[in-house]
Design a protein around this motif. Sequence first.
Motif, PDB file in Angstrom:
ATOM      1  N   PHE A 183       0.748  -1.254  -0.098  1.00 34.33           N
ATOM      2  CA  PHE A 183      -0.108  -0.045  -0.103  1.00 34.33           C
ATOM      3  C   PHE A 183       0.883   1.332   0.112  1.00 34.33           C
ATOM      4  O   PHE A 183       0.582   2.000  -0.791  1.00 34.33           O
ATOM      5  CB  PHE A 183      -0.965  -0.025   1.250  1.00 34.33           C
ATOM      6  CG  PHE A 183      -1.709   1.595   1.429  1.00 34.33           C
ATOM      7  CD1 PHE A 183      -1.065   2.151   2.410  1.00 34.33           C
ATOM      8  CD2 PHE A 183      -2.617   1.513   0.582  1.00 34.33           C
ATOM      9  CE1 PHE A 183      -1.797   3.612   2.420  1.00 34.33           C
ATOM     10  CE2 PHE A 183      -3.512   2.914   0.847  1.00 34.33           C
ATOM     11  CZ  PHE A 183      -2.824   3.777   1.596  1.00 34.33           C
ATOM     12  N   ASP A 218      -8.866   0.531   1.684  1.00 36.40           N
ATOM     13  CA  ASP A 218      -7.606   0.876   0.929  1.00 36.40           C
ATOM     14  C   ASP A 218      -6.708  -0.068   0.902  1.00 36.40           C
ATOM     15  O   ASP A 218      -5.959  -0.213   0.133  1.00 36.40           O
ATOM     16  CB  ASP A 218      -7.028   2.141   1.887  1.00 36.40           C
ATOM     17  CG  ASP A 218      -7.584   3.386   1.591  1.00 36.40           C
ATOM     18  OD1 ASP A 218      -8.562   3.709   0.742  1.00 36.40           O
ATOM     19  OD2 ASP A 218      -7.382   4.591   2.465  1.00 36.40           O
ATOM     20  N   LEU A 219      -6.921  -1.208   1.803  1.00 33.97           N
ATOM     21  CA  LEU A 219      -5.990  -2.415   1.769  1.00 33.97           C
ATOM     22  C   LEU A 219      -6.414  -3.460   0.588  1.00 33.97           C
ATOM     23  O   LEU A 219      -5.505  -4.473   0.501  1.00 33.97           O
ATOM     24  CB  LEU A 219      -6.016  -3.035   3.258  1.00 33.97           C
ATOM     25  CG  LEU A 219      -5.452  -2.335   3.942  1.00 33.97           C
ATOM     26  CD1 LEU A 219      -5.208  -3.047   5.372  1.00 33.97           C
ATOM     27  CD2 LEU A 219      -4.101  -1.632   3.893  1.00 33.97           C
ATOM     28  N   PRO A 222      -4.114  -3.333  -2.640  1.00 33.09           N
ATOM     29  CA  PRO A 222      -2.731  -3.926  -2.446  1.00 33.09           C
ATOM     30  C   PRO A 222      -2.720  -5.384  -2.208  1.00 33.09           C
ATOM     31  O   PRO A 222      -2.027  -6.245  -2.586  1.00 33.09           O
ATOM     32  CB  PRO A 222      -2.163  -2.938  -1.280  1.00 33.09           C
ATOM     33  CG  PRO A 222      -3.106  -2.197  -0.701  1.00 33.09           C
ATOM     34  CD  PRO A 222      -4.333  -2.415  -1.869  1.00 33.09           C
TER      35      PRO A 222
END
Length: 254
Positions: A183, A218-219, A222
């Motif tokens: 990330f 947001d993870l 990634p």
Amino acid sequence: MTEKSYAKVNIFLKIAGLRGNYHELASRFVKVHSLYDTISFEKEKVDNFTLIGNFSCNLEKNTVYKVYLELKKFSCVEEFFKNYIVRIDKKIPEFAGLGGGSSNAAVFLNMVNNYCNLALSKDELSKIGEKIGADVPFFVYEYDSANVSGIGEIVEKFDEDILDIEVFTPRIECNTGEIFKIFREKFYKEISQEDSKKLFSLSSKEILSNFDIKSANDLYEPALSLYSNLEKFAQKGWFFSGSGSSFFRINNGK
Ligand SMILES: C[C@@](CO)(OP(=O)(O)O)[C@H](O)COP(=O)(O)OP(=O)(O)OC[C@H]1O[C@@H](n2ccc(N)nc2=O)[C@H](O)[C@@H]1O
Ligand SMILES: Nc1ncnc2c1ncn2[C@@H]1O[C@H](COP(=O)(O)OP(=O)(O)O)[C@@H](O)[C@H]1O
């Protein structure tokens, strides 16, 4: 002496900044009432602290043992665990983004506080918990829903109906550290204070009706770049919890 140690999901998880080599979060944590480990203290004379359960790590790495080492400075605690063993019936899958290890640590903290009459406040217990893992403070406070920030140490109760969360965990072991590293290298972005404040004011259902799996966590991207197989399990209407590998959705029943 038996307590349930629930799983959690992250309704949304946004990175809010950096603190050394850790990431600050803005996240809604919600308890999964249908998925829990069971922690029992059973009377049995033993010479040393005894923890029985199906774990992928040895005693020294176990979050419950780490809590015991923090609490054994209270002589009553050391004495107590010469007369009781700890048994954990594990149902929460590991490396799943469900906080199983952190939940066990928090419930163990609360149980020892009660049964050994340590009279520590939730804030004092949370301070001990944050040394064990970022998600431990959420579980110490025992809220159904909470807005979590900092590195997990700021936990604010969020009032909303109890949610019926359905979880699916593919057999993919997600490495949290690796995912945060990717990330930071390839996907870094930060949510503004203003935007996280807005998100914290919305109910979990409202949030998920405005997000898709990528924008909610947001993870996720990634994680996907490290474990491409996750894509196969990303069904419509499902979201990604923490650093994975679990997917979840809110059932309309509630
Ligand atoms: C991602 C979250 C979100 O709820 O949960 P899970 O996916 O584990 O459920 C947590 O922040 C998981 O916190 P925690 O359980 O302490 O993570 P650990 O596995 O101990 O951390 C492994 C590594 O991830 C990185 N890490 C972890 C937490 C964080 N807020 N920032 C980080 O950068 C650090 O490099 C750390 O050494
Ligand atoms: N009591 C525990 N229960 C589960 N995992 C534990 C425990 N103590 C330490 N661990 C270790 O923590 C990691 C899994 O943490 P867990 O919280 O279950 O996953 P996640 O954070 O992805 O939800 C594994 O390395 C596991 O060996």
